[in-house]
Design a protein around this motif. Sequence first.
Motif, PDB file in Angstrom:
ATOM      1  N   PHE A 129       0.833  -1.205   0.000  1.00 40.37           N
ATOM      2  CA  PHE A 129       0.000   0.000   0.000  1.00 40.37           C
ATOM      3  C   PHE A 129       0.852   1.234   0.000  1.00 40.37           C
ATOM      4  CE2 PHE A 129      -1.816  -2.960   2.942  1.00 40.37           C
ATOM      5  CZ  PHE A 129      -3.102  -3.053   2.480  1.00 40.37           C
ATOM      6  N   VAL A 130       0.336   2.244  -0.638  1.00 36.31           N
ATOM      7  CA  VAL A 130       0.814   3.593  -0.336  1.00 36.31           C
ATOM      8  C   VAL A 130      -0.449   4.340   0.064  1.00 36.31           C
ATOM      9  CG1 VAL A 130       1.968   5.638  -1.211  1.00 36.31           C
ATOM     10  CG2 VAL A 130       2.721   3.378  -1.958  1.00 36.31           C
ATOM     11  N   PHE A 131      -0.506   4.738   1.325  1.00 39.50           N
ATOM     12  CA  PHE A 131      -1.742   5.298   1.872  1.00 39.50           C
ATOM     13  C   PHE A 131      -1.944   6.753   1.473  1.00 39.50           C
ATOM     14  CE2 PHE A 131      -0.786   2.042   5.081  1.00 39.50           C
ATOM     15  CZ  PHE A 131      -1.978   1.345   5.024  1.00 39.50           C
ATOM     16  N   GLN A 132      -3.193   7.167   1.560  1.00 41.57           N
ATOM     17  CA  GLN A 132      -3.543   8.564   1.305  1.00 41.57           C
ATOM     18  C   GLN A 132      -2.918   9.464   2.385  1.00 41.57           C
ATOM     19  OE1 GLN A 132      -7.785   9.119   1.144  1.00 41.57           O
ATOM     20  NE2 GLN A 132      -7.590  11.042   0.055  1.00 41.57           N
ATOM     21  N   ASP A 133      -3.067   9.056   3.648  1.00 37.13           N
ATOM     22  CA  ASP A 133      -2.411   9.797   4.731  1.00 37.13           C
ATOM     23  C   ASP A 133      -1.127   9.038   5.008  1.00 37.13           C
ATOM     24  OD1 ASP A 133      -4.742  11.316   5.051  1.00 37.13           O
ATOM     25  OD2 ASP A 133      -5.609   9.666   6.204  1.00 37.13           O
ATOM     26  N   ASN A 134      -0.041   9.574   4.494  1.00 40.53           N
ATOM     27  CA  ASN A 134       1.199   8.800   4.625  1.00 40.53           C
ATOM     28  C   ASN A 134       1.611   8.694   6.063  1.00 40.53           C
ATOM     29  OD1 ASN A 134       2.146   8.145   1.893  1.00 40.53           O
ATOM     30  ND2 ASN A 134       1.566  10.297   1.699  1.00 40.53           N
ATOM     31  N   PHE A 135       1.877   7.488   6.424  1.00 35.87           N
ATOM     32  CA  PHE A 135       2.189   7.240   7.810  1.00 35.87           C
ATOM     33  C   PHE A 135       3.618   6.742   7.938  1.00 35.87           C
ATOM     34  CE2 PHE A 135       2.618   4.260  11.254  1.00 35.87           C
ATOM     35  CZ  PHE A 135       2.421   5.142  12.300  1.00 35.87           C
ATOM     36  N   LEU A 136       4.400   7.441   8.765  1.00 28.62           N
ATOM     37  CA  LEU A 136       5.738   6.952   9.049  1.00 28.62           C
ATOM     38  C   LEU A 136       5.826   6.632  10.535  1.00 28.62           C
ATOM     39  CD1 LEU A 136       7.961   9.429   6.968  1.00 28.62           C
ATOM     40  CD2 LEU A 136       7.084   7.199   6.298  1.00 28.62           C
ATOM     41  N   LEU A 137       6.485   5.536  10.845  1.00 30.85           N
ATOM     42  CA  LEU A 137       6.705   5.192  12.254  1.00 30.85           C
ATOM     43  C   LEU A 137       7.721   6.150  12.852  1.00 30.85           C
ATOM     44  CD1 LEU A 137       7.212   1.357  11.907  1.00 30.85           C
ATOM     45  CD2 LEU A 137       5.221   2.523  12.871  1.00 30.85           C
ATOM     46  N   THR A 138       7.640   6.373  14.162  1.00 35.87           N
ATOM     47  CA  THR A 138       8.678   7.156  14.828  1.00 35.87           C
ATOM     48  C   THR A 138       9.919   6.272  14.920  1.00 35.87           C
ATOM     49  OG1 THR A 138       6.964   8.300  16.036  1.00 35.87           O
ATOM     50  CG2 THR A 138       9.192   8.548  16.874  1.00 35.87           C
ATOM     51  N   ASP A 139      10.722   6.386  13.921  1.00 40.20           N
ATOM     52  CA  ASP A 139      11.912   5.547  13.804  1.00 40.20           C
ATOM     53  C   ASP A 139      12.791   6.198  12.736  1.00 40.20           C
ATOM     54  OD1 ASP A 139      13.749   3.472  13.895  1.00 40.20           O
ATOM     55  OD2 ASP A 139      12.221   1.905  13.917  1.00 40.20           O
ATOM     56  N   THR A 140      13.895   5.557  12.389  1.00 44.19           N
ATOM     57  CA  THR A 140      14.759   6.152  11.361  1.00 44.19           C
ATOM     58  C   THR A 140      14.126   5.964   9.985  1.00 44.19           C
ATOM     59  OG1 THR A 140      15.926   4.078  11.042  1.00 44.19           O
ATOM     60  CG2 THR A 140      16.851   5.605  12.674  1.00 44.19           C
ATOM     61  N   ILE A 141      14.591   6.777   9.033  1.00 47.01           N
ATOM     62  CA  ILE A 141      14.099   6.621   7.656  1.00 47.01           C
ATOM     63  C   ILE A 141      14.448   5.209   7.163  1.00 47.01           C
ATOM     64  CG2 ILE A 141      14.468   7.382   5.270  1.00 47.01           C
ATOM     65  CD1 ILE A 141      14.675  10.215   6.280  1.00 47.01           C
ATOM     66  N   PHE A 142      15.661   4.766   7.497  1.00 46.01           N
ATOM     67  CA  PHE A 142      16.089   3.431   7.058  1.00 46.01           C
ATOM     68  C   PHE A 142      15.092   2.373   7.509  1.00 46.01           C
ATOM     69  CE2 PHE A 142      18.334  -0.569   7.300  1.00 46.01           C
ATOM     70  CZ  PHE A 142      19.084  -0.582   6.140  1.00 46.01           C
ATOM     71  N   ASN A 143      14.736   2.401   8.785  1.00 42.79           N
ATOM     72  CA  ASN A 143      13.808   1.377   9.297  1.00 42.79           C
ATOM     73  C   ASN A 143      12.411   1.525   8.718  1.00 42.79           C
ATOM     74  OD1 ASN A 143      15.707   0.015  10.762  1.00 42.79           O
ATOM     75  ND2 ASN A 143      15.348   1.174  12.651  1.00 42.79           N
ATOM     76  N   ASN A 144      12.044   2.762   8.428  1.00 37.44           N
ATOM     77  CA  ASN A 144      10.736   2.991   7.819  1.00 37.44           C
ATOM     78  C   ASN A 144      10.647   2.351   6.435  1.00 37.44           C
ATOM     79  OD1 ASN A 144       8.414   4.644   8.998  1.00 37.44           O
ATOM     80  ND2 ASN A 144      10.226   5.623   9.865  1.00 37.44           N
ATOM     81  N   ILE A 145      11.750   2.315   5.723  1.00 38.06           N
ATOM     82  CA  ILE A 145      11.733   1.643   4.404  1.00 38.06           C
ATOM     83  C   ILE A 145      11.855   0.131   4.598  1.00 38.06           C
ATOM     84  CG2 ILE A 145      12.895   1.437   2.151  1.00 38.06           C
ATOM     85  CD1 ILE A 145      13.818   4.357   2.513  1.00 38.06           C
ATOM     86  N   LEU A 146      12.694  -0.255   5.565  1.00 38.16           N
ATOM     87  CA  LEU A 146      12.952  -1.679   5.816  1.00 38.16           C
ATOM     88  C   LEU A 146      11.678  -2.471   6.144  1.00 38.16           C
ATOM     89  CD1 LEU A 146      15.422  -3.658   6.114  1.00 38.16           C
ATOM     90  CD2 LEU A 146      15.307  -3.194   8.575  1.00 38.16           C
ATOM     91  N   ILE A 147      10.683  -1.801   6.709  1.00 37.35           N
ATOM     92  CA  ILE A 147       9.426  -2.488   7.040  1.00 37.35           C
ATOM     93  C   ILE A 147       8.890  -3.250   5.830  1.00 37.35           C
ATOM     94  CG2 ILE A 147       7.005  -2.159   7.726  1.00 37.35           C
ATOM     95  CD1 ILE A 147       7.900   0.546   8.928  1.00 37.35           C
ATOM     96  N   GLY A 148       9.167  -2.710   4.631  1.00 37.77           N
ATOM     97  CA  GLY A 148       8.686  -3.359   3.412  1.00 37.77           C
ATOM     98  C   GLY A 148       9.187  -4.784   3.271  1.00 37.77           C
TER      99      GLY A 148
END
Length: 305
Positions: A129-148
């Motif tokens: 998904f890419v959501f309408q309200d983009n949601f990022l976890l309070t974490d590093t950018i790296f980890n936010n991408i790694l979730i994928g």
Amino acid sequence: MGISSPILKLNALATTVNRISEGLNRIDRIMEEEPIKISEDVKIPSEFDIKFNDVSFAYNKDGQEVLKKIKFTAYQGEITALVGPSGSGKSTIAQLIPRFWDVNNGSITIGDIDIKSIENEKLMDIISFVFQDNFLLTDTIFNNILIGSPNAQKKEVIDAAKAARCHEFIKALPNGYDTYVGNKGTYLSGGEKQRISVARAILKNAPILILDEATAFADPENEYEMQLALQKLIKNKTVLVIAHRLTTIVDANKIIVIENGEISELGTHDSLIANNGLYKKMWEAYNASLNWKVDSRFIKEVKKE
Ligand SMILES: Nc1ncnc2c1ncn2[C@@H]1O[C@H](COP(=O)(O)OP(=O)(O)OP(=O)(O)O)[C@@H](O)[C@H]1O
Ligand SMILES: [Mg+2]
């Protein structure tokens, strides 16, 4: 059915926080919701056409139907676009596919398997998904991408960021990929957040992509960057795009116009223009708004002189 893997927990958390942004009332309702049941006969799809078979849905049990007898197929290898006025039900359609909610009547199948017969974890695996309200976890950018794809190598994360056209702006941040984002983290624009979400989706590389386009940012540079990123994402996948900027879906294989929870028109851009209905009106209004933006910029230029 409990949520077991870290990725599912993160997905659930992302979903929940998205809903917070839409109002605490909805959270209360989610808490009251019975857990969605999975049928005994669990199956795994090997093909990824998505079919809506006369789907009706109301958020509240005795409430008004938000979707009425929705019937369409989004084919694998094609782009299917949903358009329509605000509140017509587009995001609701998208959110029924990963079973954030369950249909009241009718059914949704993936590769001819009812989504209720697909194990939750598997369903999450096959959908990006890419959501309408983009949601990022309070974490590093790296980890936010790694979730994928939590087991991905560092190089794969960076390659996904490059493909999503966000590597450059990430590198320019003082802490680069280690920059904290999310609630109290570094401020990112809507476009930057959406591109991080696209990087996450590229890394995940799931056969179904659902893209609920944000309305908030429509600067041409970002639109162009996003288009390039998405071209990489969509090959051979079942792509469902909810589009507000109609130029992004002119070439979609199928455009479905949703009006008051019903399909009012369905076709290609050309056939819908010829149809002379709501899509044509939306197209004209969209183009007028583009001209208006150009004109207003021009007026400012003139005033400066
Ligand atoms: N969680 C919810 N609980 C109750 N009603 C909801 C919920 N989410 C959406 N709705 C209602 O369902 C209807 C369809 O909303 P939906 O978000 O699907 O519209 P949309 O077409 O995506 O609109 P937009 O273009 O503004 O994103 C609206 O009337 C909306 O208020
Ligand atoms: Mg929406």
